[in-house]
Write a protein that holds these residues in place. Sequence first.
Motif: not given
Length: 443
Positions: A31-32, A55, A57-59, A84, A101, A104-106
Amino acid sequence: MKRIFFFLTVVALLVACADDESFSASPGLQLELPADTITLDTVFSQTASSTYTFWVHNRNSEGIRLQSVRLKRGNQTGFRVNIDGIYLDNANGSQTNDIEIRKNDSVLVFVEITPYETYRTEPESITDQLVFSLQSGVEQSICLQAWAWDAVKLYSPVIQSDSLIQSEKPLIVYGDFTVAEGATLTIKNTTLYFHDSAGMDVHGTLITDSCTMRGDRLDRMFAYLPYDRVSGQWRGVRFFSTSSDNVLINTEIRNSCQGLVCDSAAVDSMNLRLFMLQSVVHNTQGDGITLNNASAALIDCQITNALGHCVAVNGGYAEILYCTLAQFYPFSGGRGAALFFSNQISPLLSLTCDGSILTGYDDDVLMGVQSSTDKVFNYYFKHCLLRTPAVADDSAHFNDIIWESPTDSIQGKAHFIKIDEDNLDYDFHLDSLSTAVGLGCYR
């Protein structure tokens, strides 16, 4: 042909959905996180903080499943987390399970704290770890940090007899803090934090020494702007007509609606209703100091930045000696004068301003209104810097005056060390180049 196109479209959508729902347990996917540490502001013990958000993020090109998200110390620190839309319930070990996740979602995380008593007089750091356990076995974490500060909470206190307050802990005032008629309240070496709409009503006598009165918000309105720089945080201090012999020394009143208000009462030039020495009234939504047919002396005081007037003298007696009255309220349109004086309500028996600085944004920050020629209207300025059009041949009212002009090379905010309108940060000590050196409260 249309049927073939429809079939291909459905297949493409199914493939796309299947791709979106592709999850991986590869240890290389992580995760970011926004930072190593999320820092909340100082919070009074047993008082809820504001809500902080960030947030996660999952990049990656594939989805990630979280086996759990938990607070490492459980319910031992007072932190509360919602991720969430799911609350990390203390009944479930301050954790939640099975969060997905997509690529490209968060997810949005909300954090609050209601700290426990620390039994210390100084703020104490409180930390916990928000731990993200991935399906791959990888663990990532963010440190949550806040400072807890024990305080004494006062709910609409009423002082009925002579009393002394001297507290190492801050005092939080909810409702009206009342000093009854005939009682004297002395406050020394203490900070009072007034909750929204709270204020102090003095029917008797107030004596302060090394005292600060301000709002109780310790957090920030914006990242760059603490609430302590925002006006209108609490009501202010009001001296009723029965109040007398009030003495404020080395006292700061800031960020209120009204600063100090003296109600009209019988005046006596030999007995001051309000004496202020080396004190500050700063950043008010109304007047800084309102004197209605009062007898008052302000010596070595800073009265600055009011949406109304910094000082309004409506009749009575007033001495303003070696004070700095600077009108740099940051929002334009309708701000008052640095000094307003009038005989509209009551005769202005005597206003003396000596050794003081009166300046601000506007070209004229000195406003005198003689509404009735039948009432006394006595005023005298000497050895002052005044930002107002020069008055010639009026030695009865003005003597040894530096008339500040908007065309001067050093004028307005250039007199002072810091006038930072963007961050609402001010330091009214004089710049070494100021032509007002030797005047005002920081001479």
